[in-house]
Design an enzyme around this catalytic site. Structure first.
Site, PDB file in Angstrom:
ATOM      1  N   TYR A  98     -35.415  22.215  79.554  1.00 24.10           N
ATOM      2  CA  TYR A  98     -35.702  21.030  80.355  1.00 24.10           C
ATOM      3  C   TYR A  98     -36.959  21.218  81.198  1.00 24.10           C
ATOM      4  CZ  TYR A  98     -31.340  18.775  79.046  1.00 24.10           C
ATOM      5  OH  TYR A  98     -30.340  18.165  78.341  1.00 24.10           O
ATOM      6  N   GLU A 140     -23.614  19.511  79.316  1.00 25.58           N
ATOM      7  CA  GLU A 140     -23.789  20.438  78.198  1.00 25.58           C
ATOM      8  C   GLU A 140     -23.139  21.785  78.462  1.00 25.58           C
ATOM      9  OE1 GLU A 140     -28.031  20.224  77.781  1.00 25.58           O
ATOM     10  OE2 GLU A 140     -27.879  18.073  77.374  1.00 25.58           O
ATOM     11  N   TYR A 191     -18.822  15.568  64.889  1.00 29.16           N
ATOM     12  CA  TYR A 191     -19.756  16.042  63.872  1.00 29.16           C
ATOM     13  C   TYR A 191     -20.138  17.492  64.140  1.00 29.16           C
ATOM     14  CZ  TYR A 191     -22.956  14.805  67.687  1.00 29.16           C
ATOM     15  OH  TYR A 191     -23.562  14.692  68.911  1.00 29.16           O
ATOM     16  N   GLN A 207     -27.223  16.495  61.758  1.00 27.61           N
ATOM     17  CA  GLN A 207     -25.807  16.345  62.100  1.00 27.61           C
ATOM     18  C   GLN A 207     -25.066  15.621  60.982  1.00 27.61           C
ATOM     19  OE1 GLN A 207     -28.082  15.367  64.801  1.00 27.61           O
ATOM     20  NE2 GLN A 207     -27.828  17.387  65.700  1.00 27.61           N
ATOM     21  N   SER A 209     -20.968  14.201  60.143  1.00 29.08           N
ATOM     22  CA  SER A 209     -19.605  14.015  60.635  1.00 29.08           C
ATOM     23  C   SER A 209     -18.620  14.822  59.799  1.00 29.08           C
ATOM     24  CB  SER A 209     -19.215  12.533  60.580  1.00 29.08           C
ATOM     25  OG  SER A 209     -19.983  11.788  61.486  1.00 29.08           O
ATOM     26  N   GLY A 276     -21.988   2.298  54.643  1.00 26.96           N
ATOM     27  CA  GLY A 276     -22.612   3.440  53.997  1.00 26.96           C
ATOM     28  C   GLY A 276     -21.918   4.740  54.330  1.00 26.96           C
ATOM     29  N   PRO A 281     -16.843   9.712  59.672  1.00 26.48           N
ATOM     30  CA  PRO A 281     -15.979   9.951  60.837  1.00 26.48           C
ATOM     31  C   PRO A 281     -14.709   9.121  60.800  1.00 26.48           C
ATOM     32  CG  PRO A 281     -17.890   8.649  61.481  1.00 26.48           C
ATOM     33  CD  PRO A 281     -18.138   9.122  60.080  1.00 26.48           C
ATOM     34  N   VAL A 388     -24.398   6.736  66.230  1.00 24.47           N
ATOM     35  CA  VAL A 388     -25.660   6.526  65.530  1.00 24.47           C
ATOM     36  C   VAL A 388     -26.034   7.810  64.815  1.00 24.47           C
ATOM     37  CG1 VAL A 388     -28.119   6.032  65.779  1.00 24.47           C
ATOM     38  CG2 VAL A 388     -26.471   4.810  67.188  1.00 24.47           C
ATOM     39  N   PHE A 389     -26.335   7.728  63.513  1.00 25.32           N
ATOM     40  CA  PHE A 389     -26.856   8.894  62.795  1.00 25.32           C
ATOM     41  C   PHE A 389     -28.358   8.949  63.044  1.00 25.32           C
ATOM     42  CE2 PHE A 389     -23.277   8.626  59.458  1.00 25.32           C
ATOM     43  CZ  PHE A 389     -22.451   9.371  60.283  1.00 25.32           C
TER      44      PHE A 389
END
Length: 398
Positions: A98, A140, A191, A207, A209, A276, A281, A388-389
């Site tokens: 960061y 995190e 995921y 990533q 799922s 799709g 998931p 969202v992928f």
């Protein structure tokens, strides 16, 4: 909470900063990757960078966070922060990174806005950044602790124990820990990140799922090969690598499981809508609902190009039939079969049980359409959850 002085400054400068955020993030990434080329090689998605998607996502999240601080000073946008933190945790992002981002982001702000960045303006936006960064780091670190991993070291070797060709462009990879130790638990809908070494030496991460049930000792991911022209971008580096090169007996570097699109209320009616490869998931959620004897109504919806393109189609139907009170409805653009819908998903005649919790996964236009239809049908916005992928452009284009 943003200080009173900084709130006034951010409110006054938000239009200018927001309007320039696209230029700022463009220059930021140029500076960042010039100083730290390993980040674009081994952490950031090169395809999304080339297409400009990651830049839009960063601009959207920073702007959305600043707006929230100004308009809702006593609260925090935890849904947005949680979604970002889960993605970061699956990549092993560290607290120290960061500071690296801050250095190059604020250099870009100063260069783009020039004399408009007075010491007062710089201090106010610096406060915004560190409030956002601090919140993300805290989330995190909690996520790392829950999975008993450390920041920067979320990876584990997994053996491919099976591969199934689901459709012409989708393959399922079944995985078990290479060290023989128990697989970590996960929540239905989460995921994992998969890191592969490409021919040029880059170690790219994507990533996927988990489509297997949470209690299974074998994990499963279903990967759709990304064809660049069809996706308005480059070919998917990792998806094409997995399809072309990974076979039973090979090993993959896989992260601990993360993701905030998980089943919330186990007693409420559930609606699962996907398009799709977004069905993956939903399969894990369906398995969990069936295994736990979910009694409330479950509505399963899916949209795809054709039945032949619908990955895990038979599993989609079979798992629905295992539930006490469930129904499935599929829509196809081509070759729809009797009983299936034709064209885009249309919920106008669909019964929606009161108190339904909805879970959406698929392309952004699809999720926007379904969300609007569900709200029109009386589903509370707070009870509609999505995944969202790729970069989360929901914020950037809202």
């Amino acid at each position: 909470m943003l200080s009173e002085k900084s709130t006034a400054t951010v409110r006054a400068t938000l239009p200018a900063v927001g309007a320039a955020m696209g230029e700022i993030t463009e220059l930021f990434y140029t500076k960042l990757f010039a100083a730290h080329p390993a980040l674009i090689r081994d952490l950031f998605n090169r395809g999304n960078q080339n297409a400009g998607l990651q830049k839009q996502a960063l601009a959207g999240s920073v702007a959305a966070f600043a707006v929230h601080l100004v308009e809702h000073p006593d609260t925090r946008p935890d849904v947005m922060l949680g979604r970002i933190a889960h993605k970061h945790a699956s990549l092993g992002v560290t607290r120290e990174q960061y500071a690296v981002v801050h250095e190059h982001l604020f250099a870009a702000i100063a260069e783009i806005l020039g004399e408009a960045v007075t010491p007062e303006v710089a201090q106010a936006w610096d406060e915004v950044y560190w409030l956002m960064a601090g919140a993300l780091v805290a989330i995190e670190e909690r996520l790392y602790a829950e999975q008993q991993v450390t920041a920067g070291d979320v990876w584990r070797e997994w053996t491919v124990t099976g591969r199934v060709e689901e459709t012409a462009d989708c393959a399922t990879f079944r995985l078990t820990p290479a060290d023989g130790a128990p697989a970590p638990g996960f929540k239905p809908g989460q995921y994992v990140s998969v890191q592969v070494e490409l021919p040029d030496g880059a170690r790219q991460i994507r990533q996927y799922s988990l489509s297997s049930p949470p209690g299974s000792p074998v994990r499963a991911i279903t990967v759709k090969r990304v064809h660049g022209p069809a996706a308005a971008g480059p070919d998917g580096e990792v998806s094409n690598h997995l399809h072309a090169r990974v076979r039973t007996g090979d090993t993959l570097r896989v992260s601990a499981p993360y993701g905030d699109l998980v089943l919330r209320d186990s007693t409420a009616p559930v609606l699962l809508a996907s398009a799709g490869i977004g069905c993956t998931p939903m399969l894990s959620m369906l398995e969990h609902l069936a295994d736990t004897g979910h009694a409330a109504p479950v509505t399963v919806l899916h949209a795809d190009r054709s039945p032949a393109d619908h990955p895990l189609r038979d599993d989609h139907r079979a798992l629905t039939h295992k539930l006490a009170d469930a129904s499935a409805r599929f829509w196809y653009e081509e070759a729809a079969e009797p009983g299936d819908g034709e064209g885009r998903m249309d919920l106008s005649a669909l019964p929606v049980a009161p108190g339904t919790h909805a879970y959406l996964c698929g392309p952004l236009p699809f999720m926007r359409s379904v969300r609007e239809q569900l709200i029109f049908r009386g589903v509370r916005a707070a009870d509609i959850h999505y995944e969202v992928f790729g970069p989360d452009l929901w914020l950037a284009s809202a």
